[in-house]
Design a protein around this motif. Structure first.
Motif, PDB file in Angstrom:
ATOM      1  N   VAL A  78      92.794  74.939 -46.976  1.00  0.00           N
ATOM      2  CA  VAL A  78      92.064  75.832 -46.166  1.00  0.00           C
ATOM      3  C   VAL A  78      92.582  75.002 -44.885  1.00  0.00           C
ATOM      4  CG1 VAL A  78      90.567  76.734 -47.891  1.00  0.00           C
ATOM      5  CG2 VAL A  78      89.960  74.707 -46.196  1.00  0.00           C
ATOM      6  N   PRO A  79      92.538  75.730 -43.750  1.00  0.00           N
ATOM      7  CA  PRO A  79      92.455  75.299 -42.507  1.00  0.00           C
ATOM      8  C   PRO A  79      91.717  74.093 -42.156  1.00  0.00           C
ATOM      9  CG  PRO A  79      92.441  77.631 -41.886  1.00  0.00           C
ATOM     10  CD  PRO A  79      91.974  77.312 -43.597  1.00  0.00           C
ATOM     11  N   ARG A  80      92.153  73.102 -41.543  1.00  0.00           N
ATOM     12  CA  ARG A  80      91.672  71.604 -41.220  1.00  0.00           C
ATOM     13  C   ARG A  80      90.629  71.872 -40.142  1.00  0.00           C
ATOM     14  NH1 ARG A  80      97.180  70.735 -42.324  1.00  0.00           N
ATOM     15  NH2 ARG A  80      97.348  69.590 -44.092  1.00  0.00           N
ATOM     16  N   GLU A  81      90.743  72.574 -39.134  1.00  0.00           N
ATOM     17  CA  GLU A  81      90.038  72.730 -38.197  1.00  0.00           C
ATOM     18  C   GLU A  81      89.338  74.168 -37.813  1.00  0.00           C
ATOM     19  OE1 GLU A  81      90.711  72.233 -33.022  1.00  0.00           O
ATOM     20  OE2 GLU A  81      91.738  71.048 -34.699  1.00  0.00           O
ATOM     21  N   GLN A  82      88.236  74.144 -37.295  1.00  0.00           N
ATOM     22  CA  GLN A  82      87.484  75.598 -37.058  1.00  0.00           C
ATOM     23  C   GLN A  82      86.846  75.612 -35.644  1.00  0.00           C
ATOM     24  OE1 GLN A  82      84.755  76.407 -39.895  1.00  0.00           O
ATOM     25  NE2 GLN A  82      83.468  74.659 -39.533  1.00  0.00           N
ATOM     26  N   SER A  83      86.785  76.520 -35.069  1.00  0.00           N
ATOM     27  CA  SER A  83      85.830  76.560 -33.812  1.00  0.00           C
ATOM     28  C   SER A  83      84.626  77.064 -34.083  1.00  0.00           C
ATOM     29  CB  SER A  83      86.569  77.863 -32.889  1.00  0.00           C
ATOM     30  OG  SER A  83      87.955  77.380 -32.509  1.00  0.00           O
ATOM     31  N   THR A  84      83.633  76.341 -33.234  1.00  0.00           N
ATOM     32  CA  THR A  84      82.175  76.662 -33.607  1.00  0.00           C
ATOM     33  C   THR A  84      81.532  76.653 -32.036  1.00  0.00           C
ATOM     34  OG1 THR A  84      81.473  74.440 -33.647  1.00  0.00           O
ATOM     35  CG2 THR A  84      82.207  75.278 -35.567  1.00  0.00           C
ATOM     36  N   SER A  85      80.208  77.039 -32.109  1.00  0.00           N
ATOM     37  CA  SER A  85      79.612  77.086 -30.941  1.00  0.00           C
ATOM     38  C   SER A  85      79.337  75.763 -30.307  1.00  0.00           C
ATOM     39  CB  SER A  85      78.260  77.577 -31.141  1.00  0.00           C
ATOM     40  OG  SER A  85      77.543  77.087 -31.973  1.00  0.00           O
ATOM     41  N   ASN A  86      79.571  74.648 -31.176  1.00  0.00           N
ATOM     42  CA  ASN A  86      79.668  73.414 -30.672  1.00  0.00           C
ATOM     43  C   ASN A  86      81.028  72.642 -30.332  1.00  0.00           C
ATOM     44  OD1 ASN A  86      76.892  73.138 -30.730  1.00  0.00           O
ATOM     45  ND2 ASN A  86      76.973  72.730 -32.838  1.00  0.00           N
ATOM     46  N   GLY A  87      82.117  73.691 -30.445  1.00  0.00           N
ATOM     47  CA  GLY A  87      83.526  73.176 -30.005  1.00  0.00           C
ATOM     48  C   GLY A  87      84.287  72.923 -31.371  1.00  0.00           C
ATOM     49  N   PRO A  88      85.420  72.651 -31.368  1.00  0.00           N
ATOM     50  CA  PRO A  88      86.139  72.321 -32.627  1.00  0.00           C
ATOM     51  C   PRO A  88      85.558  71.384 -33.768  1.00  0.00           C
ATOM     52  CG  PRO A  88      87.709  72.420 -30.598  1.00  0.00           C
ATOM     53  CD  PRO A  88      86.158  72.274 -30.035  1.00  0.00           C
ATOM     54  N   GLN A  89      85.732  71.770 -34.990  1.00  0.00           N
ATOM     55  CA  GLN A  89      85.142  70.866 -35.828  1.00  0.00           C
ATOM     56  C   GLN A  89      86.049  70.780 -37.045  1.00  0.00           C
ATOM     57  OE1 GLN A  89      81.175  71.624 -36.896  1.00  0.00           O
ATOM     58  NE2 GLN A  89      80.350  71.251 -34.991  1.00  0.00           N
ATOM     59  N   LEU A  90      85.924  69.588 -37.987  1.00  0.00           N
ATOM     60  CA  LEU A  90      86.864  69.687 -39.229  1.00  0.00           C
ATOM     61  C   LEU A  90      85.992  70.984 -40.005  1.00  0.00           C
ATOM     62  CD1 LEU A  90      87.093  65.848 -40.004  1.00  0.00           C
ATOM     63  CD2 LEU A  90      88.822  67.435 -39.346  1.00  0.00           C
ATOM     64  N   THR A  91      86.951  71.508 -40.794  1.00  0.00           N
ATOM     65  CA  THR A  91      86.215  72.517 -41.740  1.00  0.00           C
ATOM     66  C   THR A  91      85.688  71.702 -42.946  1.00  0.00           C
ATOM     67  OG1 THR A  91      88.386  72.592 -42.846  1.00  0.00           O
ATOM     68  CG2 THR A  91      88.082  74.379 -41.359  1.00  0.00           C
ATOM     69  N   ALA A  92      84.727  72.342 -43.695  1.00  0.00           N
ATOM     70  CA  ALA A  92      83.904  71.812 -44.765  1.00  0.00           C
ATOM     71  C   ALA A  92      84.810  71.002 -45.702  1.00  0.00           C
ATOM     72  CB  ALA A  92      82.970  72.738 -45.268  1.00  0.00           C
ATOM     73  N   THR A  93      85.946  71.546 -46.229  1.00  0.00           N
ATOM     74  CA  THR A  93      86.682  70.849 -47.233  1.00  0.00           C
ATOM     75  C   THR A  93      87.206  69.638 -46.690  1.00  0.00           C
ATOM     76  OG1 THR A  93      87.256  72.992 -48.257  1.00  0.00           O
ATOM     77  CG2 THR A  93      88.845  71.083 -48.186  1.00  0.00           C
ATOM     78  N   HIS A  94      87.794  69.521 -45.643  1.00  0.00           N
ATOM     79  CA  HIS A  94      88.584  68.520 -45.098  1.00  0.00           C
ATOM     80  C   HIS A  94      87.565  67.251 -44.729  1.00  0.00           C
ATOM     81  CE1 HIS A  94      92.519  69.987 -45.589  1.00  0.00           C
ATOM     82  NE2 HIS A  94      91.963  71.173 -45.207  1.00  0.00           N
ATOM     83  N   LEU A  95      86.389  67.916 -44.055  1.00  0.00           N
ATOM     84  CA  LEU A  95      85.243  66.847 -43.880  1.00  0.00           C
ATOM     85  C   LEU A  95      84.867  66.258 -45.025  1.00  0.00           C
ATOM     86  CD1 LEU A  95      82.406  67.363 -41.458  1.00  0.00           C
ATOM     87  CD2 LEU A  95      81.884  66.448 -43.452  1.00  0.00           C
ATOM     88  N   LEU A  96      84.613  66.896 -46.065  1.00  0.00           N
ATOM     89  CA  LEU A  96      84.126  66.371 -47.374  1.00  0.00           C
ATOM     90  C   LEU A  96      85.029  65.245 -48.226  1.00  0.00           C
ATOM     91  CD1 LEU A  96      81.530  66.613 -49.143  1.00  0.00           C
ATOM     92  CD2 LEU A  96      82.885  68.257 -50.308  1.00  0.00           C
ATOM     93  N   LEU A  97      86.289  65.667 -47.853  1.00  0.00           N
ATOM     94  CA  LEU A  97      87.456  64.985 -48.361  1.00  0.00           C
ATOM     95  C   LEU A  97      87.598  63.582 -47.520  1.00  0.00           C
ATOM     96  CD1 LEU A  97      90.124  67.201 -49.208  1.00  0.00           C
ATOM     97  CD2 LEU A  97      88.699  66.350 -51.061  1.00  0.00           C
ATOM     98  N   ALA A  98      87.564  63.804 -46.310  1.00  0.00           N
ATOM     99  CA  ALA A  98      87.572  62.428 -45.418  1.00  0.00           C
ATOM    100  C   ALA A  98      86.281  61.550 -45.809  1.00  0.00           C
ATOM    101  CB  ALA A  98      87.676  62.982 -43.997  1.00  0.00           C
ATOM    102  N   TRP A  99      85.182  62.076 -45.914  1.00  0.00           N
ATOM    103  CA  TRP A  99      84.188  61.352 -46.315  1.00  0.00           C
ATOM    104  C   TRP A  99      84.249  60.402 -47.549  1.00  0.00           C
ATOM    105  CZ3 TRP A  99      80.492  62.719 -50.691  1.00  0.00           C
ATOM    106  CH2 TRP A  99      79.335  61.887 -50.541  1.00  0.00           C
ATOM    107  N   LEU A 100      85.178  60.966 -48.553  1.00  0.00           N
ATOM    108  CA  LEU A 100      85.410  60.240 -49.832  1.00  0.00           C
ATOM    109  C   LEU A 100      86.691  59.456 -49.578  1.00  0.00           C
ATOM    110  CD1 LEU A 100      84.787  63.055 -52.498  1.00  0.00           C
ATOM    111  CD2 LEU A 100      83.380  61.223 -51.832  1.00  0.00           C
ATOM    112  N   GLY A 101      87.436  59.553 -48.540  1.00  0.00           N
ATOM    113  CA  GLY A 101      88.385  58.659 -48.102  1.00  0.00           C
ATOM    114  C   GLY A 101      89.721  59.422 -48.520  1.00  0.00           C
ATOM    115  N   LEU A 102      89.689  60.754 -48.613  1.00  0.00           N
ATOM    116  CA  LEU A 102      90.905  61.475 -49.325  1.00  0.00           C
ATOM    117  C   LEU A 102      91.439  62.459 -47.997  1.00  0.00           C
ATOM    118  CD1 LEU A 102      89.190  62.611 -52.512  1.00  0.00           C
ATOM    119  CD2 LEU A 102      90.788  60.638 -52.140  1.00  0.00           C
TER     120      LEU A 102
END
Length: 274
Positions: A112-136
């Motif tokens: 899925v897209p790696r980045e998304q726009s939110t009311s708090n500004g650009p953020q990593l999407t859930a998938t890529h945030l979760l993978l990064a948390w695991l070092g992936l």
């Protein structure tokens, strides 16, 4: 007075249409267009068949609708399939604590897209945030995806898994370093502002890999894997790079059901949350 009759008639028609669509989707899953991989959906993307398979073999099934901060040892296994909602730092910390104390986390993702726009500004999407948390990180296969791929590896040995119906066959690459992950995401267009949400890594380690048999020539990254078995404290984490493997449409094809059984059924009769 006549105008109110028209309004009431229109409202009645609307209610009838909504009721008819709900009934048709329940009776005919192909008419349900929502591709969220929920274990409650019976359309081609949903994973209700996986839920029923686990229940049939003694797993105690529940639907998790709360923050991960409320996870306890009452839940032994947690499945996160194609995550859509962002995870807070507090949730990831609670999830890490739960795994370290013996929890079993199963994750299946999509590209899925790696980045998304939110009311708090650009953020990593859930998938890529979760993978990064695991070092992936996640990368698409070098070759055009094929519906069925030959696999090799000894991640999950309860059953012999040789072929998988994996229409995306995305590869998981373990970098295990925040700076390497940041550089990888920057090269693929993620903004500096979004990378401020890059989480602290949990410290999970790779224990086994399920790879494409006879892969194409390697690029500058380590060879990716369709699936990874990881450890964290006393718990374990199993990650699949293509959530379609567990979907209703593909679970009965190739060795997909055997893979699902090898990952989940050894936990029976534990409580499993989707």
């Amino acid at each position: 007075m006549r105008r109110w009759r028209y309004w009431l008639l229109g409202l009645a028609v609307l209610v009838a249409v909504v009721a008819a669509r709900t009934h048709l989707r329940r009776q005919h899953p192909a008419l349900d267009p929502v591709a969220d991989y929920s274990s409650l959906r019976s359309n081609q993307w949903g994973t209700k068949a996986l839920r029923e398979l686990c229940a049939a073999y003694g797993m105690q099934i529940l639907t998790w609708r709360r923050s991960f901060e409320y996870l306890s040892r009452d839940v032994h296994t947690l499945c996160i399939l194609n995550p859509l909602d962002a995870f807070s730092g507090a949730e990831l910390a609670a999830l890490e604590k739960w795994i370290r104390s013996g929890g079993h986390l199963v994750i299946a993702v999509r590209d899925v897209p790696r980045e998304q726009s939110t009311s708090n500004g650009p953020q990593l999407t859930a998938t890529h945030l979760l993978l990064a948390w695991l070092g992936l990180v996640l990368k698409q296969p070098d070759m055009p995806p094929r519906r069925t791929v030959l696999v090799a590896g000894a991640c999950w040995t309860a059953y012999s898994v040789r072929r998988l119906a994996a229409p995306e066959a995305n590869e998981l690459v373990w970098l295990g370093d925040s700076q390497k992950i940041k550089a990888y995401l920057l090269e693929r267009g993620v903004s500096d502002e979004a990378l401020k949400t890059l989480p602290r890594q949990a410290g999970a380690q790779v224990m086994g890999r399920l790879t494409v048999a006879n892969p194409p020539a390697a690029d500058t990254l380590p060879q990716g894997a369709l699936g990874l078995a990881m450890s964290l404290g006393q718990g374990r984490i199993d990650v699949l790079g293509d959530a379609n493997i567990l979907s209703n449409k593909y679970l009965g094809e190739a060795d997909n059901a055997l893979l699902a059984a090898a990952i989940l059924l050894p936990d029976a009769p534990a409580r499993l949350a989707f």
